[in-house]
Design a protein around this motif. Structure first.
Motif, PDB file in Angstrom:
ATOM      1  N   ASN A 100       0.823  -1.201   0.000  1.00 45.52           N
ATOM      2  CA  ASN A 100       0.000   0.000   0.000  1.00 45.52           C
ATOM      3  C   ASN A 100       0.863   1.258   0.000  1.00 45.52           C
ATOM      4  N   SER A 104       0.642   3.855  -2.906  1.00 49.02           N
ATOM      5  CA  SER A 104       0.251   5.229  -2.570  1.00 49.02           C
ATOM      6  C   SER A 104       1.258   6.205  -3.170  1.00 49.02           C
ATOM      7  N   ASP A 253      -4.857   6.913   1.142  1.00 54.24           N
ATOM      8  CA  ASP A 253      -4.331   5.551   1.011  1.00 54.24           C
ATOM      9  C   ASP A 253      -5.369   4.464   1.293  1.00 54.24           C
TER      10      ASP A 253
END
Length: 669
Positions: A100, A104, A253
RNA sequence: GGCGGCGUAGCUCAGUUGGUUAGAGCAUGGGAUUCAUAAGCCCAGGGUCGUUGGUUCGAAUCCAACCGCCGCUACCA
């Protein structure tokens, strides 16, 4: 032809346990996914915990643990609760993950390259004591309209008015009580309006249902404003590349977490992520609640477009859950945690009840406790389980557990049942679960009428083979009804499969007949609800509804604080003291008033240890006192120092002492 | 204030493009049964489809106003 589908449901925030409101969405999604799987499609269900942001940071602080520890603990709680409700994720990940973070940053850099990110100065509330910017929810004060005290910074619970946090009377930081000041900072913004035309196209191509599209139309005509995507530290989240103390706002995010969960799944299973998410081979759907439409119909697709990722085909939006006609309420005991529910009731009852209520619309759904009990007992137990219970034991008891064949009447019954398959499947597919449940119930009624008309209990005394024929029809009806209910009741279906000695029933099996087949012994499929269980559950929910983070946990170890020097330590003057006198403080349930002997002086200290120690236990005891602490005026008098103690709080507080030989007044160091 | 949504039996909800006496489940009352988890079957009561007007041969359904509830948004149309 087999469809390939990816499905997500909204990420669950890591600040609180799963409750029955979350479960509306989990169950809706899971039923749909199971339906797809039972229909021979490939369907992957991804979800994750949403872990970043100020609330998590503050909850962790309150619990005396690091945010990482908090989210780890909550993640396993969430996952185990959801699994107990038979939510069959293909991957349940976390937004606090390397995938992630990397994604992001990738989204951010691509959006930046496109010129969709701008910097601008903003002025915000800031707590000088906590040294952080405060979101509206973390400012408390008196409502400027109705003068109710202790209201949130954005709206008043009491009169419902909405205002700016600067309008609050006597504003205070919710964590420390200090008065916030205004402070400016540079923030990053995402230029949402750049994507307006593309978003409009997506919406007119059917990204959402009609009522949501109307809502979006309103937002479009009001004009799309830039979206603030950065937060200043301290903030629990991902650092913005090239910045020291700026972080991505949690809502940036969070949806990327869908992609990260998919990526993580692909890596673990050696699948090509590009193929799954971006190639268009897979249909892609998000299930969300109506509260987060703005994010999922505007920001999220715009981010995907800007970062050259594929946008979902559709957004499936559901309403909120009301209980007994009102919003879930902690004081009424209707704010029911998943874990509390599981102590008292079968998870499949809630799955069934929600399915019986869910439509493709965004109306709120109503959980009426009486209706829930009534419906479960009369439909699930009285119709479905009972149909099996009134037929199968007769076959196993008196007819060698062996099914025969169908006669004309039996064929008619079964044909009626299979004929309904198409309509039921269409209702599942289009999220009209309530209609599907209604149809399945009508079929169960028909099957029960068939039993009534043929009276196998009378027939068994005169004509065994004819009874076998009748029971074969009934048991085939049980089998077909089970297939239809299987997306909603996976465990029930498993039990029936075991009894019928068949494997993994699918929708395609509805046309097949089970004849001349040996079955297994009957076991009870459900136990009816006693209303008392529900009452107990509600009673327990009245007290036990603190967010997970606030539950003190003894084995939680606080992370070591920032480094300090010997000079820092020298500022702190700790002395050995002897307790001369100890008494309880009237009007305060946590405080004791202690008179301490510090060798050359005495100090009066108010210590918050009344729940752990009785006054008598302390008199004569050697303790450690922080002697140069600035005296603090409290409601019950002035406290001239503090005594050292450790422990999570409440009854578990342990006062520090010293080995024998020390004298009051000696410095600790 | 503006925009949107909702309002059908005591409760939870169906009601497809306007078309016979507005349906179901729960709850209530009665009946016939007894295989089954005090389950199942049959019958009954209960609704001015928020209110008032309008369009139409015909409206729960379409239109308008109003009332009530909910959401978004706000002195800017």
């Amino acid at each position: 032809m087999e469809r390939k589908i990816i499905v997500t449901s909204a990420l669950i925030y890591a600040n609180a346990p799963v409750h029955i409101g979350h479960l509306v969405e989990s169950i809706q999604t899971d039923v749909w996914v199971r339906f797809q799987k039972a229909n021979g499609n490939q369907c992957l269900y991804f979800c994750a915990d949403d872990t970043h942001g100020t609330p998590v940071m503050i909850s962790a602080k309150k619990a005396g643990i690091s945010p990482e520890q908090l989210i780890d603990r909550v993640h396993s709680q969430h996952l185990s609760d959801l699994k107990e409700f038979h939510i069959g994720f293909d991957n349940y990940y976390t937004t606090h993950s390397p995938e992630n973070k990397q994604l992001s940053e990738l989204f951010y850099s691509r959006l930046n390259e496109k010129g969709s990110i701008v910097k601008r100065e903003v002025e915000q509330s800031y707590c000088p004591k906590c040294d952080m910017f405060l979101p509206d929810r973390f400012i408390r004060g008196t409502c400027p309209k109705c003068k109710s005290e202790n209201q949130y910074g954005d709206s008043c619970d009491s009169c419902g008015s909405i205002y700016q946090s600067t309008e609050l009377i006597n504003p205070a930081c919710a964590t420390c009580g200090a008065e916030p000041v205004r402070k400016t900072s540079i923030h990053y913004f995402f230029k949402l309006a750049d994507y307006q035309n593309q978003l409009k196209e997506i919406v007119s191509a059917g990204y959402t249902g009609k009522s949501v599209a109307n809502k979006l139309e309103e937002w479009f005509s009001a004009g799309l404003r830039d979206w603030d995507i950065s937060r200043d530290g301290p903030y629990f989240g991902f650092k913005i590349p090239g910045e020291e103390n700026k972080f991505f706002y949690v809502w940036l995010d969070a949806p990327i977490g869908y992609v990260a969960s998919c990526k993580n799944y692909c890596d673990k299973n050696e699948l090509d992520f590009e193929n799954l998410w971006n190639s268009g081979d897979y249909e892609l759907y998000h299930f969300i609640g109506k509260d987060i439409v703005y994010f999922h119909a505007l920001f999220w697709p715009a981010m995907l477009l800007g970062a050259d990722f594929r946008v979902a085909d559709k957004l499936f939006v559901h309403g909120f859950l009301n209980v007994n006609g009102k919003k879930m309420s902690k004081s009424k005991g209707t704010f029911i945690k998943a874990a509390t529910y599981l102590k008292y009731l079968d998870p499949e009852f809630l799955r069934y009840y929600y399915a019986a209520k869910l439509t493709d619309g965004i109306e709120d759904i109503e959980l009426s406790v009486d209706d829930f009990v009534g419906r479960t007992n009369s439909e699930l137990v009285g119709k479905f389980a009972n149909l099996a219970s009134r037929s199968i034991p007769m076959l196993t008891g008196k007819l060698d557990s062996t099914l025969g064949e169908l006669d004309g009447d039996g064929k008619t019954l079964i044909e009626n049942l299979t004929a309904a398959k198409k309509a039921i499947m269409e209702n599942y597919e289009s999220l009209k679960f309530s209609a599907a449940v209604r149809q399945i119930n009508a079929l169960a009624d028909e099957a029960n009428r068939y039993v009534e008309q043929n009276q196998p209990w009378a027939m068994v005394k005169t004509d065994l083979e004819k009874t076998r024929t009748v029971l074969t029809a009934i048991i085939n009806a049980v089998r077909i009804l089970t297939i239809y209910l299987k997306p909603i009741l996976p465990k029930y279906a498993e039990k029936v499969e075991k009894i019928l000695n068949v494997e993994n029933l699918k929708f395609a099996d509805a046309e097949k007949l089970l004849v001349n087949h040996k079955i297994n012994k009957f076991e009870r499929l459900f136990e009816r609800i006693d209303k008392k269980q529900v009452e107990k559950m509600i009673e327990e929910s009245k007290d036990n509804c603190q967010p997970a983070a606030e539950i003190k946990n003894e084995d939680s170890i606080e992370p070591i604080a920032e480094e300090c020097t010997i000079d820092d330590f020298a500022k702190i003057d700790m002395r050995i003291a002897k307790v001369l006198k100890a008494e309880s403080v009237e009007g305060a349930d946590k405080l004791l008033r202690l008179q301490l002997d510090l060798g050359n002086c005495q100090k009066e200290v108010l210590a918050g240890i009344a729940k752990a120690y009785k006054p008598d236990e302390l008199v004569g005891k050697i303790v450690v006192c922080l002697a140069n602490l600035k005296p603090r005026k409290m409601k019950f008098g002035v406290s001239e120092g503090m005594i050292l103690a450790a422990g999570p709080g409440g009854k578990d507080i342990f006062v520090l002492s010293a080995d024998s030989g020390v004298k009051p007044g000696q410095r600790v160091g």
